[in-house]
Design an enzyme around this catalytic site. Structure first.
Site, short mmCIF file in Angstrom:
data_model
loop_
_atom_site.label_atom_id
_atom_site.label_comp_id
_atom_site.label_asym_id
_atom_site.label_seq_id
_atom_site.Cartn_x
_atom_site.Cartn_y
_atom_site.Cartn_z
N GLU A 1 33.14 28.85 38.64
CA GLU A 1 33.04 28.39 40.03
C GLU A 1 31.70 27.69 40.27
O GLU A 1 31.44 27.21 41.35
CB GLU A 1 33.17 29.57 41.00
N GLN B 1 44.18 32.07 45.64
CA GLN B 1 43.42 33.10 44.94
C GLN B 1 43.55 34.45 45.64
O GLN B 1 43.08 34.60 46.77
CB GLN B 1 41.94 32.68 44.89
N TYR C 1 42.15 37.68 45.31
CA TYR C 1 41.17 38.64 44.83
C TYR C 1 40.85 39.67 45.93
O TYR C 1 41.09 40.84 45.80
CB TYR C 1 39.86 37.92 44.47
N GLU D 1 23.63 37.66 49.67
CA GLU D 1 22.97 38.93 49.34
C GLU D 1 23.32 39.34 47.91
O GLU D 1 22.45 39.77 47.14
CB GLU D 1 23.39 40.04 50.32
N SER E 1 28.48 36.67 48.17
CA SER E 1 27.61 36.42 49.33
C SER E 1 26.18 36.14 48.87
O SER E 1 25.81 36.47 47.74
CB SER E 1 27.62 37.62 50.27
C1 LIG Z 1 36.59 31.54 55.00
C2 LIG Z 1 36.73 32.46 53.84
C3 LIG Z 1 37.56 32.12 52.77
C4 LIG Z 1 37.75 32.99 51.69
N1 LIG Z 1 38.64 32.65 50.70
C5 LIG Z 1 38.98 33.58 49.76
C6 LIG Z 1 40.06 33.35 48.84
O1 LIG Z 1 40.68 32.29 48.84
N2 LIG Z 1 40.39 34.33 47.98
C7 LIG Z 1 39.73 35.52 47.94
O2 LIG Z 1 40.08 36.35 47.12
N3 LIG Z 1 38.70 35.78 48.79
C8 LIG Z 1 38.31 34.84 49.71
N4 LIG Z 1 37.29 35.10 50.61
C9 LIG Z 1 36.68 36.44 50.62
C10 LIG Z 1 35.23 36.47 50.24
O3 LIG Z 1 35.10 36.37 48.88
C11 LIG Z 1 34.63 37.76 50.82
O4 LIG Z 1 34.51 37.56 52.20
C12 LIG Z 1 33.29 38.10 50.23
O5 LIG Z 1 33.48 38.58 48.94
C13 LIG Z 1 32.53 39.13 51.05
O6 LIG Z 1 33.31 40.28 51.25
P1 LIG Z 1 33.51 40.89 52.71
O7 LIG Z 1 33.83 39.80 53.62
O8 LIG Z 1 34.45 42.01 52.59
O9 LIG Z 1 32.08 41.45 53.11
P2 LIG Z 1 31.40 42.80 52.60
O10 LIG Z 1 31.48 42.87 51.14
O11 LIG Z 1 31.93 43.94 53.38
O12 LIG Z 1 29.89 42.54 52.96
C14 LIG Z 1 29.34 42.74 54.27
C15 LIG Z 1 27.86 42.46 54.20
O13 LIG Z 1 27.25 43.39 53.32
C16 LIG Z 1 26.51 42.70 52.32
N5 LIG Z 1 26.50 43.48 51.10
C17 LIG Z 1 27.57 43.98 50.43
N6 LIG Z 1 27.16 44.60 49.35
C18 LIG Z 1 25.80 44.52 49.30
C19 LIG Z 1 24.80 44.98 48.41
N7 LIG Z 1 25.12 45.66 47.31
N8 LIG Z 1 23.51 44.69 48.70
C20 LIG Z 1 23.18 43.99 49.80
N9 LIG Z 1 24.09 43.55 50.67
C21 LIG Z 1 25.39 43.80 50.44
C22 LIG Z 1 27.23 41.38 52.18
O14 LIG Z 1 26.41 40.40 51.59
C23 LIG Z 1 27.54 41.09 53.62
O15 LIG Z 1 26.41 40.57 54.25
C24 LIG Z 1 37.06 34.22 51.67
C25 LIG Z 1 36.21 34.57 52.74
C26 LIG Z 1 36.04 33.71 53.80
C27 LIG Z 1 35.14 34.12 54.93
#
Ligand SMILES: Cc1cc2nc3c(=O)[nH]c(=O)nc-3n(C[C@H](O)[C@H](O)[C@H](O)COP(=O)(O)OP(=O)(O)OC[C@H]3O[C@@H](n4cnc5c(N)ncnc54)[C@H](O)[C@@H]3O)c2cc1C
Lengths: 357, 395
Positions: free
Chosen positions: B244, B126, B128, B382, B380
């Site tokens: 999902e 995936q 994304y 949140e 997440s």
């Molecule tokens: C082990 C693992 C596997 C994954 N596998 C895939 C995959 O196969 N394909 C894929 O596409 N993605 C994958 N992901 C990505 C995952 O979907 C993202 O990590 C997730 O969307 C969060 O984005 P970020 O890590 O950039 O955190 P950020 O979006 O930068 O968030 C940082 C913090 O801010 C908080 N936050 C952000 N916006 C808000 C808001 N509006 N209000 C309150 N709090 C907020 C978040 O909840 C978090 O606590 C994976 C991630 C992990 C850790």
């Protein structure tokens, strides 16, 4: 009342913090921390030269410190840098050597590395459950049994071992080369060892050692608390930096109030952790040391987990990576709970105090 | 009010249970039980076994080879799989792309791609998330520019789970940089063998390799790899979010973890007695069990509603939030129960004669740390709360 550190301690803390920041950055730390012997001899020597070890013993034992506050200052600096060197063993051993009046020049200069072996697999924390035995042989003793999770044991020259002698825990000194030592790096970096004793020759240091061992364990637990405070502060500061710089939805994520409040909760817990550590340090040589050390270790077991988990969560995916330092801080903060008594163990010690009172 | 399964559902459960007992290789369930890293071969072997039975693509329509189960049957199946320590189904092709193609794909895409997902010819991942686009997925920057019969893709994806095993990736790419964020995104299928793609591993907190970053430099992809309409990829992304959601509470996995923790607390001795006799530790287990018992019913209530209404509602975010927290708590207990014995870095004790905790527990600390991911990905916790605030609380 004065919550300032003395000039000497402040200088020691500053110089250790500066040294570790410059010479022991996290990438070097990770190299050392995850491969045996989890120890960098050159850096160890330099740490000793800065006084990190001399600070652990009082003047009449050859050092220039030895109080709870000295331990606190040294270990907080180590914690800020997530330092993996076998300092915990040195701190505990120094307490024991001071108690028995043994020479500890080797320890304080860094020339001889010590580890302290109390815990066992089925009795990781409890002195009264020790199964390892001592038997008189010739004009000395031999020890048999297994000592578990001996921090720094993988790098030690000398191991101070608690073993049962005539129904009481006694303190012995064993040359590491005489024992079978199986060292390993830990999940959170740094080393430990399983120490296998099989009629291993040992020198008796103290026959009735329960009190001295309790004191050493208290000092070790205090050291871990201070280490956690240092590591928590760095974790929190890094998280705040990230909240300020990471943008999602067109704004720094630190603008989201839900994250702001949680960052405040972290701060509150860290302040509480610092306070209880100061209290435990102040009481380390008093009659209620165990009670206050247990309060500190219990509180910090809870606070450190909260800080670690919240730091990861508020960073998002980045803090789940090996490359980003906060993952290592988080591991240390969580895993140190199980060292020298976890939060439940220390809670039950405080509870026992309630019943006794 | 009747909390029990119907006689048909019970018969179905027994059928699944018997099937798993007879067909799930012990070698594979042992690996799952011991928390060792699951190999590609194991996943493929298990997929093939289920496929022979017609139970692999549980979310697919019958016309595409799905079993035609009700939500309750799907739930029963997932729960039984956990009970038997079956490996997780790798979801990207089966539970994500499959349903997308069935809803949005051309007949040709359905005919060529779906069978290859079923028989394991293709392993999808995936694409994304990007370094700058996590929670705010719609801000993604990877560009796909039309050039004759091709799109030319440039950019970076990250967190690509099990990309190292994959030969295909489905991506969200920006096709119209002028449009409003959500309206300029397209859903494009990419062959990972295409020149210009580089995949690099990301090492996770506990040392494992399960995610990757993927770099795209002038990657040429036939226009026929577009799914749905150009610039309508966000609709697909949102559709996927609802898909999902089956099993999002992870109740089966938590039940598995709870049993592990109980067994462990009976085996581990602490201070001269089994750990389970320590009232403080027993209280921790009891609290987790209470939460899980309620979660089982919450989950069933939402299933029931979905079955009646045809689709899961926004309240499933509750399942994600509480379900992950309960599971993480249980993983914490599994680590905690071992005390200092949980500390050795997995695989670092090379002397096989020196035993630590009970068998199969040497990864307990690693699993605890790895599982911190579940409250971050898939939206997440949140973000789930934001969804609930908007949709249910209307604040
Ligand atoms: C082990 C693992 C596997 C994954 N596998 C895939 C995959 O196969 N394909 C894929 O596409 N993605 C994958 N992901 C990505 C995952 O979907 C993202 O990590 C997730 O969307 C969060 O984005 P970020 O890590 O950039 O955190 P950020 O979006 O930068 O968030 C940082 C913090 O801010 C908080 N936050 C952000 N916006 C808000 C808001 N509006 N209000 C309150 N709090 C907020 C978040 O909840 C978090 O606590 C994976 C991630 C992990 C850790």
């Amino acid at each position: 009342m004065d919550f300032n550190l003395t000039e000497d301690r402040r200088m020691l803390q500053d110089s250790l913090t500066r040294y570790l920041g410059d010479k022991y950055p996290v990438d070097h730390r990770n190299k050392v921390a995850y491969a045996l012997p989890c120890h960098d001899p050159a850096k160890w020597e330099e740490l000793a030269e800065l006084g990190a070890l001399f600070a652990l013993a009082p003047e009449d034992a050859g050092g220039f410190g030895g109080t709870g506050f000295d331990i606190m200052v040294v270990f907080e600096a180590l914690g800020r840098a997530l330092n993996p060197e076998p300092m915990l063993g040195a701190a505990m051993a120094s307490r024991l050597l001071t108690k028995v009046g043994a020479d500890q020049e080797g320890l304080l200069s860094g020339a001889v590395k010590y580890a302290v072996a109390v815990g066992e697999v089925e009795a990781p924390y409890e002195l009264d459950q020790i199964a390892c035995t001592a038997t008189a042989k010739g004009d000395g003793h031999v020890l048999s049994g297994r000592k578990s999770s001996v921090y720094g044991g993988q790098a030690a020259d000398v191991i101070l071992v608690a073993a049962m002698l005539d129904g009481k825990p006694a303190l012995f000194q064993v040359q590491a080369s005489d024992a079978q030592i199986a060292g390993y790096p830990m999940m959170d970096g740094g080393g430990a060892a399983e120490v296998l004793l099989d009629d291993t020759p040992a020198t008796l240091l103290l026959a009735d050692a329960a009190e001295a061992l309790t004191d050493a364990l208290n000092a070790g637990a205090l050291a871990l608390c201070a280490e956690a405070v240092g590591a928590m502060e760095v974790t929190h500061a890094t998280t705040l930096d990230y909240l300020r710089t990471r943008k999602q939805f067109g704004v720094p994520i630190g603008k989201f109030q839900v994250l702001q409040h949680r960052a405040v909760d972290m701060l509150t817990e860290i302040e509480q952790s610092r306070s209880i550590t100061i209290k435990a340090a102040a009481e380390l040589d008093g009659p209620d040391a165990s009670r206050f050390v247990s309060m500190a270790k219990n509180l910090i077991g809870r606070a450190a987990r909260l800080v670690a988990e919240e730091a990861i969560q508020m960073h998002g995916g980045i803090a789940m990576t090996w490359e980003y330092p906060i993952s290592h801080y988080a591991k240390r903060l969580v895993m140190l709970d199980a060292q020298l008594g976890d939060t439940d163990y220390h809670l039950s010690r405080v509870m026992a105090g309630l019943r006794a009172a | 009010m009747d909390l029990s399964f119907s006689p048909e559902e019970i018969a179905f459960r027994d059928e699944v249970r018997t099937y798993l007992a007879e067909n799930l290789p012990k070698r594979i369930s042992d690996a799952v039980r011991n928390g060792t890293e699951q190999t590609k071969e194991m996943a493929e072997e298990w997929h093939a076994i289920l496929n022979r039975k017609g139970w692999l693509a549980t979310t697919w329509g019958v016309e595409f080879g799905g079993p035609g189960w009700t939500p309750v049957q799907k739930h029963i199946f997932e729960e039984e799989c956990c009970r038997a320590y079956a490996p997780r189904i790798v979801p990207f092709g089966l539970n994500m792309l499959g349903p997308v193609l069935q809803a949005f794909g051309t007949k040709e895409q359905q005919d060529t791609i779906l069978p290859r997902i079923l028989d394991g010819t293709d392993w999808w991942c995936q694409g994304y998330s990007e370094p700058g686009a996590g929670s705010d997925l719609a801000s993604l920057k990877t560009r796909a520019v039309r050039d004759g019969d091709h799109y030319v893709i440039n950019g970076q994806k990250t967190w690509t789970t099990l990309g190292q095993h994959a030969n295909k990736i489905f991506c969200l790419c920006r096709t119209d940089p002028e449009a409003k964020q959500q309206e300029g995104i397209s859903f494009i299928l990419v062959d990972l063998d295409t020149p210009g793609i580089e995949m690099r591993p990301i090492k996770l907190i506990e040392g494992g390799h399960e995610v990757n970053e993927v770099f795209f430099t002038d990657v040429r992809v036939p226009v026929s790899n577009l799914v749905g309409e150009e610039n309508k990829g966000w609709t697909i992304a949102k559709f996927l979010l609802t898909h999902e959601r089956t099993g999002i509470a992870g109740v089966g996995f938590s039940m598995q973890s709870l049993e592990e923790v109980k067994a462990l607390a009976r085996k581990v001795r602490r201070g001269g007695r089994p750990l389970i006799e320590d009232p403080l530790f027993a209280a921790r287990i009891a609290r987790a069990e209470i939460d899980l018992e309620a979660m089982k019913i919450t989950n069933l209530r939402m299933l029931f509603k979905a079955q009646q209404q045809g689709a899961p509602g926004p309240e499933t975010s509750i399942l994600k939030i509480k379900g992950t927290v309960i599971h993480q708590e249980l993983k914490d207990l599994a680590r905690r129960a071992l005390g200092p014995v949980a500390a050795p870095f997995p695989g670092s004790m090379t002397d096989g004669n020196i035993m630590f905790g009970p068998e199969g527990t040497s990864n307990n600390a690693a699993r605890y740390f790895n599982n911190r991911k579940t409250s971050i990905f898939g939206g997440s916790n949140e973000i789930q709360r934001n969804i609930l605030t908007k949709t249910m609380l209307e604040l």
